[in-house]
Structure formats: structure tokens, C-alpha cells
Design an enzyme around this catalytic site. Structure first.
Site, PDB file in Angstrom:
ATOM      1  N   ASP A  18     -13.671   8.045   5.330  1.00 15.78           N
ATOM      2  CA  ASP A  18     -12.556   7.347   5.975  1.00 15.78           C
ATOM      3  C   ASP A  18     -13.046   5.926   6.657  1.00 15.78           C
ATOM      4  O   ASP A  18     -13.876   5.839   6.855  1.00 15.78           O
ATOM      5  CB  ASP A  18     -12.115   8.198   7.123  1.00 15.78           C
ATOM      6  N   HIS A  35     -12.459   0.208  -0.249  1.00 12.74           N
ATOM      7  CA  HIS A  35     -12.752   1.608  -1.069  1.00 12.74           C
ATOM      8  C   HIS A  35     -13.877   1.101  -2.015  1.00 12.74           C
ATOM      9  O   HIS A  35     -14.807   2.068  -2.368  1.00 12.74           O
ATOM     10  CB  HIS A  35     -11.262   1.734  -1.969  1.00 12.74           C
ATOM     11  N   LEU A 130     -28.722  19.360  -5.842  1.00 12.92           N
ATOM     12  CA  LEU A 130     -27.339  19.009  -5.017  1.00 12.92           C
ATOM     13  C   LEU A 130     -26.179  19.510  -5.873  1.00 12.92           C
ATOM     14  O   LEU A 130     -26.099  18.912  -6.963  1.00 12.92           O
ATOM     15  CB  LEU A 130     -27.476  17.687  -4.349  1.00 12.92           C
TER      16      LEU A 130
HETATM   17  C1  IPE Z   1      -8.283  11.716   4.887  1.00  8.99           C
HETATM   18  O1  IPE Z   1      -8.185  10.373   5.337  1.00  8.99           O
HETATM   19  C2  IPE Z   1      -8.401  11.814   3.343  1.00  8.99           C
HETATM   20  C3  IPE Z   1      -9.751  10.796   2.750  1.00  8.99           C
HETATM   21  C4  IPE Z   1     -10.522  10.370   3.348  1.00  8.99           C
HETATM   22  C5  IPE Z   1      -9.629  10.830   1.238  1.00  8.99           C
HETATM   23  P1  IPE Z   1      -6.945   9.802   5.884  1.00  8.99           P
HETATM   24  O2  IPE Z   1      -7.045   8.415   6.252  1.00  8.99           O
HETATM   25  O3  IPE Z   1      -5.821   9.952   4.509  1.00  8.99           O
HETATM   26  O4  IPE Z   1      -6.531  10.587   7.096  1.00  8.99           O
HETATM   27  P2  IPE Z   1      -5.483  10.308   8.106  1.00  8.99           P
HETATM   28  O5  IPE Z   1      -4.162   9.889   7.504  1.00  8.99           O
HETATM   29  O6  IPE Z   1      -5.927   9.253   9.101  1.00  8.99           O
HETATM   30  O7  IPE Z   1      -5.192  11.568   8.787  1.00  8.99           O
HETATM   31  C1  IPE Z   2     -10.322   6.519   3.279  1.00  7.89           C
HETATM   32  O1  IPE Z   2     -10.254   5.089   3.864  1.00  7.89           O
HETATM   33  C2  IPE Z   2     -10.166   6.524   1.718  1.00  7.89           C
HETATM   34  C3  IPE Z   2      -8.856   7.131   1.383  1.00  7.89           C
HETATM   35  C4  IPE Z   2      -8.133   7.867   2.204  1.00  7.89           C
HETATM   36  C5  IPE Z   2      -8.707   7.354   0.138  1.00  7.89           C
HETATM   37  P1  IPE Z   2      -8.758   4.833   4.371  1.00  7.89           P
HETATM   38  O2  IPE Z   2      -8.056   4.116   3.326  1.00  7.89           O
HETATM   39  O3  IPE Z   2      -8.150   5.919   5.016  1.00  7.89           O
HETATM   40  O4  IPE Z   2      -9.000   3.763   5.648  1.00  7.89           O
HETATM   41  P2  IPE Z   2      -8.216   3.535   6.852  1.00  7.89           P
HETATM   42  O5  IPE Z   2      -8.357   4.880   7.364  1.00  7.89           O
HETATM   43  O6  IPE Z   2      -6.885   3.249   6.725  1.00  7.89           O
HETATM   44  O7  IPE Z   2      -9.245   2.541   7.558  1.00  7.89           O
HETATM   45 MG    MG Z   3      -7.882   6.844   6.824  1.00 12.82          MG
END
Ligand code: IPE
Ligand code: IPE
Ligand code: MG
Length: 243
Positions: A18, A35, A130
Site C-alpha cells: 500500500d 504502482h 517459497l
Molecule cells: C488494500 O489497499 C488493497 C491493496 C493493497 C491491494 P487499499 O488502499 O485499497 O485499502 P484502503 O482503501 O486504504 O483501506
Molecule cells: C496500493 O497502493 C496498490 C493498490 C491498492 C492496488 P494505493 O493505490 O492504495 O496507494 P495509496 O494508498 O492511495 O497511496
Molecule cells: Mg491504498
């Protein structure tokens, strides 16, 4: 990490990748650039697990069942990106004896993603190092709903008796029945929540939250998380006698 005895090293690490969007925003870049950065970081995390030697499973949260709520361009990017990461990395992962598996819900997932998942899992199915569980279109609640649907269908046709269902039998209906319970639930980016990741499997996981955003995450951050994990006192509901 050679200074930690194997019993202090988690067998299963759940990783919420995240903070990609925030990392990009801080640099005036598009969210998708965050990403993109995550791909190399995930490979570093795999290497960190391999170096620790006794980590058996790494589950990486790549796309949640809730991420469809994002705007269409980002969703499209994330689908294409998941497909391309699998295609780009499978040979190297195979060379490292990593077994790739997938956890998630099939409906809505792009067919091209499923195709690359199938290729990667087929190529690496006999690997003994793994296990890397790519969690794409994964949701903990969706997993329990899908398990329940199949279990109820089996009960209706008479092959399962409701009174015989135990925690062990239920876990056999989850996406990956051989997935062990999560020991270390690791989330960078400062958010302190599960966001619906591996709910059943994380019932007794140790939660480690770090502040770094995933694109800045390093092997050392993973080692630090394991060191923190090693200091936790896991009781699983039992009690420690004070003499
Ligand atoms: C969780 O992150 C999902 C992934 C990392 C794939 P999100 O960014 O979607 O979660 P929330 O919305 O902050 O809870
Ligand atoms: C996690 O990073 C990747 C996915 C959820 C696919 P985010 O896209 O949620 O990045 P933030 O949390 O908005 O910074
Ligand atoms: Mg996120």
C-alpha cells in the site's frame, strides 16, 4: 537474518502493498507510476523471504475486491499491470524455485490476467522454495462467501453434514486450502487496518504497521518487521503462568 533462530521467523507473511498513490502524488507523478515502482519492490520482498530461509509463504495483496471502486483508468491500469508483472517475472521466480499461486475471485477479473496466472502457476507448480500467493481480485469476505456457497451446495447434495463442519473443514473450502495461517501481517504506508485481507487466516497474526510507502520499501524494512515479530509474545488465547 542468520542471527534469528528459525522458530522466530514467520512461516507465512501477508503483505499489503500500500501507499503507491501517495508516493506518486508526493512527486507530482500519476498514481500509476507508484504502482509501477511496486514491481521491483515486490521482487525485493521475495528475495528477503528467500534469504531468511524458513519463510514458506508470502501473500501479496495486489488488487482487492473493493479496488473496482477506483476510477476506470486506474482499474484498467492495475489489471494490465498485474497481467504484465506475472508475464515479466515468472521466469525469474521460477529460477529462484518460487511456486506462484493465486488467491481471488474469478468473475470480473480480466481473462488475460487469468491466462497469465494459469501460465505462472503451471510453470512453477513443482517448485519447493517459497510459495508466493498473488492476491488479485481478492477479498477476505468474498473468500468466505465463496467458500460458504460451495459448502452449502455440498451439504445440499449430501456430501457434507452441517454438524460435521469444523474450522479445519471450512478452511478446506477457501481459495488455497494449503495456505497456512498468517504469522506476520505486514502493512506499510501508515494505514492500520486489514482492508479485508486474509481475514480468516489472520485470526492470530501479529500485526506490524510501518510508515514507509510501499514504493520506498526495502529488504531491510522486511527484516525489521520480522525482528519486531520475533519480539512478540504469541499466546493464542493461552496464559503465561507467573510461577
Ligand atoms: C488494500 O489497499 C488493497 C491493496 C493493497 C491491494 P487499499 O488502499 O485499497 O485499502 P484502503 O482503501 O486504504 O483501506
Ligand atoms: C496500493 O497502493 C496498490 C493498490 C491498492 C492496488 P494505493 O493505490 O492504495 O496507494 P495509496 O494508498 O492511495 O497511496
Ligand atoms: Mg491504498
Amino acid at each position: 537474518m542468520t542471527f534469528l533462530a528459525p522458530e522466530f521467523i514467520p512461516r507465512h507473511i501477508a503483505l499489503v502493498m500500500d501507499g503507491n498513490g501517495r508516493w506518486a502524488a508526493e512527486r507530482g507523478l500519476r498514481r500509476t507510476e507508484g504502482h509501477r515502482r511496486g514491481e521491483a519492490v515486490l521482487m525485493e520482498c521475495v528475495d528477503a523471504c528467500l534469504e531468511m530461509g524458513t519463510v514458506e509463504w508470502l501473500s501479496a495483496y495486489a488488487f482487492s475486491t473493493e479496488n473496482w471502486r477506483r476510477n476506470a483508468d486506474e482499474v484498467r491500469f492495475l489489471m494490465g499491470f498485474s497481467r504484465d508483472v506475472l508475464a515479466r517475472q515468472r521466469d525469474e521466480l521460477h529460477a529462484k524455485n518460487v511456486r506462484i499461486v493465486w488467491a481471488g475471485r474469478r468473475p470480473r477479473l480480466w481473462r488475460s490476467v487469468i491466462r497469465e496466472i494459469d501460465k505462472a502457476t503451471e510453470l512453477t507448480r513443482d517448485n519447493t522454495g517459497l510459495t508466493l500467493a498473488m492476491c488479485i481480485n481478492y477479498g477476505g469476505r468474498a473468500e468466505l462467501v465463496d467458500a460458504t456457497r460451495r459448502l452449502v451446495a455440498a451439504a445440499q447434495e449430501g456430501s457434507v453434514r452441517p454438524g460435521d463442519i469444523t474450522e479445519d473443514t471450512l478452511s478446506q473450502w477457501l481459495y488455497l486450502p494449503d495456505m497456512p495461517d498468517v504469522d506476520l501481517f505486514l502493512r506499510p504506508s501508515g494505514e492500520q487496518r486489514t482492508s479485508n485481507f486474509l481475514l480468516w487466516q489472520s485470526a492470530y497474526a501479529e500485526m506490524v504497521y510501518q510508515h514507509k510507502l510501499f514504493p520506498d520499501f526495502t529488504k531491510q524494512d522486511m527484516f525489521d518487521a520480522v525482528l519486531e515479530y520475533a519480539q512478540r509474545d504469541r499466546r493464542f488465547g493461552g496464559a503465561v503462568e507467573s510461577n
